[in-house]
Write an enzyme that holds these catalytic residues in place. Sequence first.
Site, PDB file in Angstrom:
ATOM      1  N   ALA A   1      -1.847   4.800   3.324  1.00 35.59           N
ATOM      2  CA  ALA A   1      -3.101   4.725   2.558  1.00 35.59           C
ATOM      3  C   ALA A   1      -4.160   3.865   3.232  1.00 35.59           C
ATOM      4  CB  ALA A   1      -2.812   4.199   1.150  1.00 35.59           C
TER       5      ALA A   1
ATOM      6  N   GLY B   1       0.840  -1.199   0.000  1.00 37.54           N
ATOM      7  CA  GLY B   1       0.000   0.000   0.000  1.00 37.54           C
ATOM      8  C   GLY B   1       0.873   1.246   0.000  1.00 37.54           C
ATOM      9  N   ASP B   2       0.339   2.358  -0.499  1.00 39.29           N
ATOM     10  CA  ASP B   2       1.145   3.575  -0.475  1.00 39.29           C
ATOM     11  C   ASP B   2       1.126   4.169   0.944  1.00 39.29           C
ATOM     12  OD1 ASP B   2       1.607   6.086  -3.081  1.00 39.29           O
ATOM     13  OD2 ASP B   2       2.683   5.722  -1.219  1.00 39.29           O
ATOM     14  N   TRP B   3       1.929   5.178   1.141  1.00 39.54           N
ATOM     15  CA  TRP B   3       2.221   5.744   2.460  1.00 39.54           C
ATOM     16  C   TRP B   3       0.951   6.130   3.236  1.00 39.54           C
ATOM     17  CZ3 TRP B   3       7.488   7.449   3.794  1.00 39.54           C
ATOM     18  CH2 TRP B   3       7.572   8.013   5.052  1.00 39.54           C
TER      19      TRP B   3
END
Length: 740
Positions: A269, A265-267
């Site tokens: 998210a 997952g992105d930062w």
Amino acid sequence: MTSLMLVAALAVADSRIESLIARMTVEEKVAQIVQPVFRKDGLAKAIAAAERGEFGTCIWFPVDAKGRNAVQRAAVERTRLGIPVLFCHDVIHGEFLTFPIAPALAGSFEPELFERAQSVAARQASAHGLDLSFAPMCDLAEDPRWGRVAETCGEDPYLTSLCVAAQVHGFQGDDPSAPDRVAACLKHFCGYGASRGGRDYHEAEISEWTLWNHHLPPFVAGVRADALSVMSSFNTLDGVPLTANRRMLTDVLRGTIGFGGCVIGDWGAVAQLVDWGFASDRAEASVRALSAGNDIDMVSPCYTNGIPAAIANGTLPMSVLDEAVRRVLRLKERAGLFDRPYVDETRLAKDADWCESDRKLALECAEKSVVLLRNDGVLPLASGGTVALIGPVAESRRELIGCWAAHFDESRATSLAEALRRELPNGTDLLVAKGCGMMGGVEWTVETDGSMTKRETPDGEDDRLWAEAMSAADRADVVVMAIGEGWAWTGENGSRHTLGLTGRQQALFDAVAAKGKKIVSVVFAGRPLALPEVYEKSDAVLYAWQPGAEGGHALARLLVGKAMPSARLTMSVPEDIGVLPVNYNHPSSGHPTLGGYREYAPASRWENRAWGSVPARFPFGFGLTYTTFAYSDARVEKGADGFATAVVTVRNTGSRAGVETVQLYVRQVACAAGVRPVRELRGFRRVTLASGEGVDVRFPISDETLGYVDRAGGSRTDAGAYKLWIAPDAVSGLELDLQR
Ligand code: GLC
């Protein structure tokens, strides 16, 4: 390794992974799917957390192999199961030695340059203890207001796909477990480039037709290139954030496209699912993200806090957690961590730095990334006389480095002024004047924790700087303007609602232009800028993007003619912000001669120029050089096998040798599955020709050349009529008809 040996090795690895999973507690499993960040001052904290078995992967800001090994020893030698940690970071356009940003390097139309550049980056990054880079970016550039177009390979899916595959191979090589390689991470899956209004982190509304034919192909290319990981994106699709979008992460990415690796997952998210209004709290967010196929929670504490409870109360089946852990452990296996958890610290001395061949590669990349947009004959610069280099980028190294470099060594970059002093022929005097600040009296710096601090600088309204610039312009025969958009406004969270020069640079340019001297404008930016005055009043324009550490050197060589411009635009340059979007690969319309903007219309209400005929100021694929080329005798040849080949004769009609990037565009005249773009790039050839030399350039036409993707992800090629163009850019060239 033979395929039989590979199968046997994977079987051994799988059994090791399954036996580990069988022995792991829930807490040990959850530790494998969380990814905290450690910064330069975080070593003691990282060692302690590793000893407690709190994480299985991390974002590793410190470029410190010793530190990495200390953390790794804590995990491998002082925890119950000794599972090694995976160390990750963003190595986007170079690690210590920065290369041009992606939209620039893609403009070389030489994907193999990307492979070579990322191989250097992988060697340097792995020597400092990294196992995975959060790159390549696969997103397409739809809107130059979006700051992250600076990380894309431009607006075209075909070129982006080739550049993505080349980067994956550059990072991973043939064996991603090799000591000088890092795992790649395809990001951001998917559709992030269509973020509403060019505003970062927002919703994206993309039809299935556009998703499969525009946004997904680069990811398909990256998966085929065996990328070991994918990063889910911040945006939504069809109202569902990608972080918890089961249809995209599981059905499409894994089911249809066949990705077998790990999704990160992105930062933050997972936690942001609450901000989106998609989950009522972080516990729910954790379950929905993990169940959708988002294996790793980057930085947010959601999985740590939410997953054990969800397993305990039965809202999350253990099989879902096990599958995520399995994918993380396989990633570590493929990255070689179980067999080689530590970095050879002796590599620091030789691999982490850059050698002369690396520097020469960075120079070659920069020379092949700068686009010549205009030249009324003032370039290459004549020797003798006085050249005034004016503008805030004249002596700046930071503006060359680019927006996504975390560990660069600015002191070893070459500014344009330094390089020009070396490259200008004897007898040519050089004056240098800053004129004004890049950002109008403020400057941003990125701190080690990634935050940005803004401080006042005296050069905003500095009359002395201004006067020095005016004086230099008065004394010069030719003025080279070094201007653009400050790097701090590009990249992530770098959206803009204007596309002009930053600070007082436009006023500086106008004041210099009013003096009537020959002007060469060198534009530094992370996106296409709408600069009609600059493009109109300059006698030559070089679009330098953010050219990396060797950018100053490359530009000086291009300016004096020791190197020849050859790059092409990977993003269309708009006339002004009001005509966005201007990407070339748009469909026609039901009113192909209407629907333009009234400002461009002639008198009659019903004769205005169609949207498609309001061209970008400079179209995708456009670029000049110091010679000229003529295209002739375009034809379709049918082979004995019935396959067609499009052929054109290209001749160098100028007085200098040069490189021409011959492009093949296709259009299906009528497609019942959905309207196709007026043009789609489906091939290119770079040809180097001496003055007067001609060559036949051939493009075999396969089903893939003509095809599209249907809404189920299947490749299709219809019988019927096609148009082909063999062209120097996306709006001109010689047209051919083809019947398939
Ligand atoms: C950022 C970016 C992503 C990057 C990650 C780790 O928010 O969206 O591209 O890889 O965080 O730094």
